[in-house]
Design a protein around this motif. Sequence first.
Motif, mmCIF file in Angstrom:
data_model
loop_
_atom_site.group_PDB
_atom_site.id
_atom_site.type_symbol
_atom_site.label_atom_id
_atom_site.label_comp_id
_atom_site.label_asym_id
_atom_site.label_seq_id
_atom_site.Cartn_x
_atom_site.Cartn_y
_atom_site.Cartn_z
ATOM 1 N N ASP A 1 0.820 -1.211 0.000
ATOM 2 C CA ASP A 1 0.000 0.000 0.000
ATOM 3 C C ASP A 1 0.852 1.259 0.000
ATOM 4 O O ASP A 1 0.503 2.266 -0.623
ATOM 5 C CB ASP A 1 -0.928 0.016 1.221
ATOM 6 N N THR B 1 -6.628 2.394 -9.052
ATOM 7 C CA THR B 1 -6.424 2.884 -7.693
ATOM 8 C C THR B 1 -6.212 1.746 -6.699
ATOM 9 O O THR B 1 -6.511 0.584 -6.973
ATOM 10 C CB THR B 1 -7.623 3.728 -7.240
ATOM 11 N N ASN B 2 -5.721 2.119 -5.540
ATOM 12 C CA ASN B 2 -5.527 1.177 -4.436
ATOM 13 C C ASN B 2 -6.886 0.713 -3.928
ATOM 14 O O ASN B 2 -7.744 1.525 -3.585
ATOM 15 C CB ASN B 2 -4.745 1.884 -3.326
ATOM 16 N N THR B 3 -7.081 -0.590 -3.864
ATOM 17 C CA THR B 3 -8.377 -1.139 -3.428
ATOM 18 C C THR B 3 -8.626 -0.914 -1.943
ATOM 19 O O THR B 3 -9.756 -1.051 -1.476
ATOM 20 C CB THR B 3 -8.453 -2.647 -3.734
ATOM 21 N N GLY C 1 -8.582 1.849 -0.525
ATOM 22 C CA GLY C 1 -9.290 3.107 -0.357
ATOM 23 C C GLY C 1 -8.496 4.181 0.348
ATOM 24 O O GLY C 1 -9.077 5.074 0.963
#
Length: 357
Positions: free
Chosen positions: A120, A151-153, A155
Amino acid sequence: MNIEPKLQAIEQEYNDIGQKLSDVNITPKDLQILGKKRAQLEPVVEKYREYKDAQKSITEAKELIKAGDPELEALAREEISELEPKIENFTRDLTLLLLPKDPNDDKSVIVEIRAGTGGDEATLFAADLFRMYVRFCERQRWKVEVIDSSTNTAGIGGYKEIVFRIDSNGAYSKMKYESGVHRVQRVPVTEASGRIHTSAATVAVLPEADDVEVEIRPEDLKIDTYRSSGAGGQHVNMTDSAVRITHLPTGIVVTCQDERSQIKNRARAMSYLKTKLFDLEQQKQNSEQASERRGMIGSGDRSERVRTYNFPQNRITDHRINLTLYKLESYLDGDLYEMIDAMLLAEQTQKLQDLEA
């Protein structure tokens, strides 16, 4: 180093191109190619003509001194003392102008940023790099267009990947030094114990291909449409506006879903594909010339670790030229000028060494 013969040859080529451009039978393609070539030669020719005018004035002033008129001699000596330093400046400037020029320097670019090692935190760093380049483009008054993003899942606002276009004549000349692996050392927001982590993201800066440089056959393409999730998840389309193009001979796949219009997404995806194919050919040529380039700065090796961003020490280090700046906050806010100028100077120095070798 006698640069006069080279300058004479360039001026002759410039004049010859001018003659060809005046031909009423010239084809549109030749008009574009020759016009571009003439524009590249023009700064050298203009500077060379200024240099010749200064030399001529010095020669005429020396003739006045020989004439024996005291009043004219004083004026002539004054003119010579003003012009001789200019001759030195002209010689230096012309030598720099004669250095091998990257043919892609005047192009717009497509930039790919991909999160690397670090989970992340790497996606957050990719987002930081994207913001940094956007802020730099704002300072330059360059237009930025997002082509595609993932995008980063989790959030938390990071990017697994983001692809964007910088629309400006000359963008590549400044952005090309960014290609490679960028490493960050900091305490991640996801780290509860306060330990410093090292993460990385890869940046690829691709010079945008002109239509005359890349030809794509329709039968070599597989084009799919699908429902877009929108730019950064800001909206959800109810139509199949996103476009995926596969180039069958190479297996290259590009996507574009940032526009709501399928037509616009398709046009951007095609431009992106041409740029990827152009870059593939450039990489092949670079590999073939690698032994001759002697590690040219800005060669675009995507696997090379180029820069480290150390938050605890407020520093950015470029490993290619061993330059460290202690201005991380302003740098990440788009103040890249000192680093770019240093990279340009290092490249010019190396080219001068190669020219004299």
